[in-house]
Enzyme design. Structure first.
Site, PDB file in Angstrom:
ATOM      1  N   GLU A 151      25.096  -4.388   8.034  1.00  0.00           N
ATOM      2  CA  GLU A 151      24.158  -4.444   7.178  1.00  0.00           C
ATOM      3  C   GLU A 151      22.756  -3.834   7.583  1.00  0.00           C
ATOM      4  O   GLU A 151      21.767  -4.166   7.917  1.00  0.00           O
ATOM      5  CB  GLU A 151      23.611  -6.090   7.127  1.00  0.00           C
ATOM      6  CG  GLU A 151      24.984  -7.031   6.552  1.00  0.00           C
ATOM      7  CD  GLU A 151      24.376  -8.407   6.398  1.00  0.00           C
ATOM      8  OE1 GLU A 151      23.505  -8.772   7.169  1.00  0.00           O
ATOM      9  OE2 GLU A 151      25.190  -9.073   5.920  1.00  0.00           O
ATOM     10  N   GLU A 307      31.633 -10.423   3.357  1.00  0.00           N
ATOM     11  CA  GLU A 307      31.258 -11.490   4.221  1.00  0.00           C
ATOM     12  C   GLU A 307      30.802 -12.516   3.017  1.00  0.00           C
ATOM     13  O   GLU A 307      30.267 -11.941   2.178  1.00  0.00           O
ATOM     14  CB  GLU A 307      30.060 -10.976   5.028  1.00  0.00           C
ATOM     15  CG  GLU A 307      30.011 -10.822   6.510  1.00  0.00           C
ATOM     16  CD  GLU A 307      29.042 -10.537   6.921  1.00  0.00           C
ATOM     17  OE1 GLU A 307      27.959 -11.435   6.971  1.00  0.00           O
ATOM     18  OE2 GLU A 307      28.901  -9.618   7.773  1.00  0.00           O
TER      19      GLU A 307
HETATM   20  C1  GAL Z   1      25.075 -11.555   7.580  1.00  0.00           C
HETATM   21  C2  GAL Z   1      25.490 -10.910   8.877  1.00  0.00           C
HETATM   22  C3  GAL Z   1      26.267 -11.794   9.773  1.00  0.00           C
HETATM   23  C4  GAL Z   1      25.851 -13.158   9.758  1.00  0.00           C
HETATM   24  C5  GAL Z   1      25.749 -13.640   8.225  1.00  0.00           C
HETATM   25  C6  GAL Z   1      25.091 -14.996   8.193  1.00  0.00           C
HETATM   26  O1  GAL Z   1      23.996 -11.240   7.119  1.00  0.00           O
HETATM   27  O2  GAL Z   1      26.332  -9.670   8.775  1.00  0.00           O
HETATM   28  O3  GAL Z   1      26.371 -11.458  11.126  1.00  0.00           O
HETATM   29  O4  GAL Z   1      24.599 -13.193  10.344  1.00  0.00           O
HETATM   30  O5  GAL Z   1      24.843 -12.924   7.470  1.00  0.00           O
HETATM   31  O6  GAL Z   1      25.059 -15.632   6.948  1.00  0.00           O
END
Ligand code: GAL
Length: 680
Positions: A151, A307
């Site tokens: 990110e 994710e």
């Molecule tokens: C994303 C990140 C993850 C975790 C997640 C939590 O932004 O890549 O490492 O922090 O959010 O929602």
């Protein structure tokens, strides 16, 4: 060319952070992954501090063990270059590698993503670690994909330190060549801002009042490019060491800081992290919009949902869980919109640290007694039946033009009024989706050839080339519709003189003299199709020059003048919406545009989602989702469809329970106007 078949069917998995757990847990993790149907994990994203405990001294043994365990358990690895967060020793050894805010505050150790993207030691450190990881695991049988950093720009998308100031000057010199050209571009004759030497130029740090707007815009451009250099640095090393392993970095959808249309050119496959708020009734629209953007960034190719949460996140003020069935429904939405992989953050919910209240596949309660576990394992099993989706494409006849440069320009201060682009974009998107349209996003300069309709919500910054492209689009029969405050400035953020609408004036057949920016709570009305509608926020004062009025204002000093217009342009048409219409009225106008362009449509209830995807043999899949938490939807469809993947006649009337999902396979391309959905 990226081949999704290198994975074992539809990708299913999560961020896996074994370093948060004792070694004894690891074999159990791999066993449970098998139970859940996980076939890929993202590994090592935040492992820099454990892999390089002192400068140049690497400890890989623990990661070797995890890689081998995963491979033995049949789980592939999306291996991180581990560069997302430098260890404390690094930030303390190179104190000026810590980023600086617009107010000159240097950030401290203790969070994550603590780095200035320009710092020489950071760049060296990133290259050293990437090289070490790639060399160590090149040829490891578990390695299927590289996960570059994490990110980028999520927390730090601009650093105002001296290292960045130096690089900004070099970037500007390459862009403008002479200081006079920069002075012209930045309009420095205003407010005594003329520069005589490159060395005088600074980032737009906190100033007594508005910093120069073009300086701010160029700073945004530079910051996106500068961070992209970090990515390219890693990418180059990976290509050198493992030319056959594809690479991706996880995008964040509409992230303000990075021009993803530019970034996506560097990806083998585009991947996305998406966290729509499951507590909001329109979370399916919020999610759908980023999914459509992501597919569009990858040129229509399939992409990976890298994710999302299995249930609640930890970082909103109130974190709603995903209700039973909601996670599955949203994942089907991703699949309908082109995802080839469904992954989560994270495998096991943390016991400690800032994200311990973030859901995982394995919740704090364990597996047997966990509702989330039951849902993720059931979904993992279901995904195994959906492999044919990997060949589907999502054809769209409508494109929305979206441009990060325009977004940056709109966000610069000292405008006639605030234009919150994302919510406004969301209203256009919702109207199009309610009409059953598949929607692509396209950047200025992108290929418009395949589209019948192009929508320009508030494309304030428009250069002459984009104007010419849009003119050519309508001339050959395309239908265009623009929102207010469009075509106002050029790429240097200078006004197009002679009436707003600039490069599109002749295409739209009008010019804008001024705008009546309404105060909160203030309204005007307009008459559209014989009915009076309330308009808010903004009223362009329009003069027709060939266009016809589709709606006229009823009140204020421009009563009787056009609010919405239509103009024949070449073989096509160009529409203009000069004010903020209520959702129903905007949808009605768009319906007129679609009719004019011969694009079939239907009318969906707010909680229904309908997508059509095309399979290579000319057959079609309809994906229908019910995003309502407790109401049923009824679907009326043409005969001849079979339920996918189970088979069996789909019939012509289908009830969709709350969070229900139906996929229907047709041996031909169904007209969307032949599909009706009723309910809430
Ligand atoms: C994303 C990140 C993850 C975790 C997640 C939590 O932004 O890549 O490492 O922090 O959010 O929602």
């Amino acid at each position: 060319m990226f081949d999704i078949r290198r994975f074992d069917g539809v990708i299913y998995g999560a961020d896996y952070n074994p370093e948060q757990w004792p070694r004894e847990v690891w074999p159990e993790d791999v066993r449970l992954m098998g139970e859940a149907g996980v076939n890929l994990v993202s590994l090592g994203i935040f492992s820099w501090a454990l892999l390089e405990r002192a400068e140049g001294e690497f400890t890989f043994e623990w990661l070797d063990e995890v890689m081998d365990l995963l491979h033995a358990g049949g789980v592939d690895v999306n291996l991180a270059t581990a560069t997302a967060s430098p260890p404390p020793w690094f930030s303390l050894k190179y104190p000026d590698s810590r980023p600086v805010t617009v107010d000159g505050v240097r950030l401290e150790v203790g969070g994550r993503q603590l780095y200035c993207p320009s710092h020489p030691a950071l760049r060296e450190g990133v290259a050293r670690l990437t090289r070490a990881v790639a060399t160590r695991y090149a040829g490891h049988p578990a390695l299927k994909l590289w996960h570059i950093n994490n990110e980028y720009g999520c927390h730090i998308d601009q650093c105002y330190c001296e290292h960045c100031a130096r690089r900004f000057r070099a970037w500007l010199e390459a862009r403008y060549v002479t200081i006079d050209a920069l002075n012209d571009a930045w309009g420095t004759a205003f407010w005594s801002q003329r520069y005589t030497d490159w060395a005088e130029i600074q980032p737009p740090r906190r100033a007594p009042t508005y910093a120069n707007p073009t300086q701010q815009l160029d700073w945004r451009r530079f910051s996106s490019d500068n961070i992209l250099e970090l990515h390219t640095l890693e990418r180059g090393i990976l290509t050198e060491i493992t030319p056959d392993v594809p690479a991706t970095t996880n995008f964040l959808g509409f992230l303000p800081g990075l021009d993803y249309f530019r970034w996506a050119q560097e990806e083998d496959v585009v991947s996305l992290d998406a966290y729509p708020d499951p507590g909001q009734p329109d979370s399916h629209l919020e999610a759908g919009m980023v999914f459509d953007l992501t597919r569009s960034l990858g040129g229509g190719n399939r992409w990976i949902l890298m994710e999302q949460a299995t249930s609640a996140v930890n970082w909103r003020t109130r974190n709603a869980p995903k209700a039973p069935g909601q996670m599955r429904m949203l994942n089907h939405l991703a699949l309908a919109k082109g995802a080839s992989g469904i992954m989560f953050f994270q495998w096991r919910a943390s016991k400690a640290g800032a994200e311990k209240f973030h859901s995982g596949l394995v919740q704090h309660v364990g597996t047997e007694r966990s509702r989330v576990w039951r849902e993720v394992t059931a979904f993992g099993a279901e995904l195994k039946t959906l492999t044919p989706l990997l060949d589907a494409r999502v054809p769209a006849r409508v494109a929305v033009m979206f441009d990060w440069h325009n977004w940056w320009a709109l966000n610069i201060d000292s405008k006639p009024g605030v234009i919150p682009l994302l919510p406004l974009l969301g209203r256009w998107y919702a109207a199009l989706r309610t009409l059953g349209q598949n929607v692509d996003f396209v950047a200025p300069g992108g290929d418009l050839g395949g589209y019948d309709v192009v929508v320009l919500p508030n494309l304030y910054l428009m250069d002459d080339t984009t104007g010419a492209d849009l003119r050519a689009f309508t001339e050959r029969g395309g239908h265009l519709i623009a929102g207010y405050f469009t075509g106002v400035v050029d790429g240097q953020e200078h006004i197009h003189l002679g009436g707003y609408g600039g490069p599109l004036r002749d295409v739209l057949g009008l010019w804008v003299e001024e705008w009546d920016v309404l105060l909160p709570g203030q309204t005007n009305t307009a008459t559209l199709n014989g009915a009076q509608v309330t308009v808010t926020d903004w009223c362009d004062v329009l003069h027709l020059d060939g266009a016809e009025a589709v709606a006229t204002y009823d009140g204020r000093y421009y009563a009787g003048q056009a609010a919405v217009t239509r103009h024949a342009s070449g073989q096509g048409q160009a529409w203009y919406v000069g004010t903020e219409l209520p959702a129903d009225a905007l949808r009605d106008v768009l319906r007129g545009v679609l009719d004019g362009a011969g694009v079939p449509h239907t009318l969906l209830p707010a909680h229904a989602d309908l997508s059509a995807s095309a399979l290579p043999d000319g057959t079609q899949l309809l994906h229908v989702l019910n995003a309502h938490p407790h109401e049923t939807l009824t679907l009326t469809v043409p005969s001849g469809g079979t339920l996918f993947p189970d088979g069996g006649d789909a019939g012509t009337r289908i009830g969709l329970p709350p969070y229900g999902v139906t996929l229907i396979h047709y041996p031909y391309a169904v007209q969307i106007s032949d599909v009706q959905v009723s309910g809430t």
